[in-house]
Design a protein around this motif. Sequence first.
Motif: not given
Length: 320
Positions: A82-84, A151-153, A175-177
């Motif tokens: 996962a990213r940091k 869900a966030r929206f 895309g999920h970006g």
Amino acid sequence: MARKKIALIGAGNIGGTLAHLAALKGLGDIVLFDVVEGVPQGKALDLSQCGPVEGFDAAITGSNDYMDIAGADVIIVTAGVARKPGMSRDDLLGINLKVMKAVGEGIAANAPDAFVICITNPLDAMVWALREFSGLPHSKVVGMAGVLDSARFSTFLAWEFGVSVKEVNSFVLGGHGDTMVPVVEYSTVAGIPIPDLIKMGRSTQERIDAIVARTRSGGGEIVGLLKTGSAFYAPATSAIAMAESYLYDQKRLLPCAVHLTGQYGVDDLYVGVPAVIGKDGVEQVVEIALDDAAKANFQVSVDAVKELLVACKGIDSSLA
Ligand SMILES: NC(=O)c1ccc[n+]([C@@H]2O[C@H](COP(=O)([O-])OP(=O)(O)OC[C@H]3O[C@@H](n4cnc5c(N)ncnc54)[C@H](O)[C@@H]3O)[C@@H](O)[C@H]2O)c1
Ligand SMILES: O=C(O)C[C@H](O)C(=O)O
């Protein structure tokens, strides 16, 4: 009837949460797989001990051997990194692509009939690569992102309008970006489109634009707060909703990263669009009419995903 088998590849933050939710919801027996020895076994033991309190009796086991996922009905993949803070999801591509190769081969050898939901980032490229490495039918391999982004929206819209989240429906495509496309025109509160609510003076274009921007950077906002990893509760809940739609043939229309073959003018790419998920996996891709601005934003998002696939092919020539 035999219980369903749910295999979770990756027993980290999302994997553990997925196992907990799957057990509480009685989806079936659960296998947690991870490359780290002890972690899936330890989490499986801990989760099994919830059973007497919660009243579930699912068999929950941990494993470092792909043979233990044999016969899985649903596989949810969170294996990888996962990213940091300071990183983009795309920075994970090189390392997670190698993970997808191992996972894809493990699935192909042991559970080729499963419905596979990929969560690992960068999502649209990783689900594409996982499908390529596994060789499973495109209809049985999907990516989870749109349910989470929507869900966030919806959460932010519910806060804006001071209503229950149950009243809000929203769609995030692409895309999920950072280029994802929250579609304001198709987002509603109790059936009333957001543009109409703006006309009614319930909000302003500026405030909705700010909510769209916050949704787009919703993952990064949580990474910035957590500092050691990324969101995991809502991502796990979102993937479980997709798994339930498949297992119970609910035919829910959910925004998912699915393989497009011409729909939305996109060919041979995984990208987020509304799709019906039922017992056959992806049963329909629904093409909604987008206005010019949304179309242009969607194209930017598609182009960003295409660039990631070029990078994947450059790293692993078997994908070219
Ligand atoms: N699609 C989305 O909307 C979304 C949302 C949140 C997180 N994510 C992504 O999901 C992934 C997992 O997130 P997390 O918070 O659970 O991370 P995490 O670090 O808590 O867990 C990842 C797990 O994968 C395991 N792993 C690494 N290589 C493996 C391999 N080859 N085989 C099996 N397991 C392996 C690790 O040991 C670790 O336990 C990340 O890539 C993250 O960016 C995507
Ligand atoms: O933002 C991340 O790195 C994790 C995930 O993609 C998310 O949107 O929460």
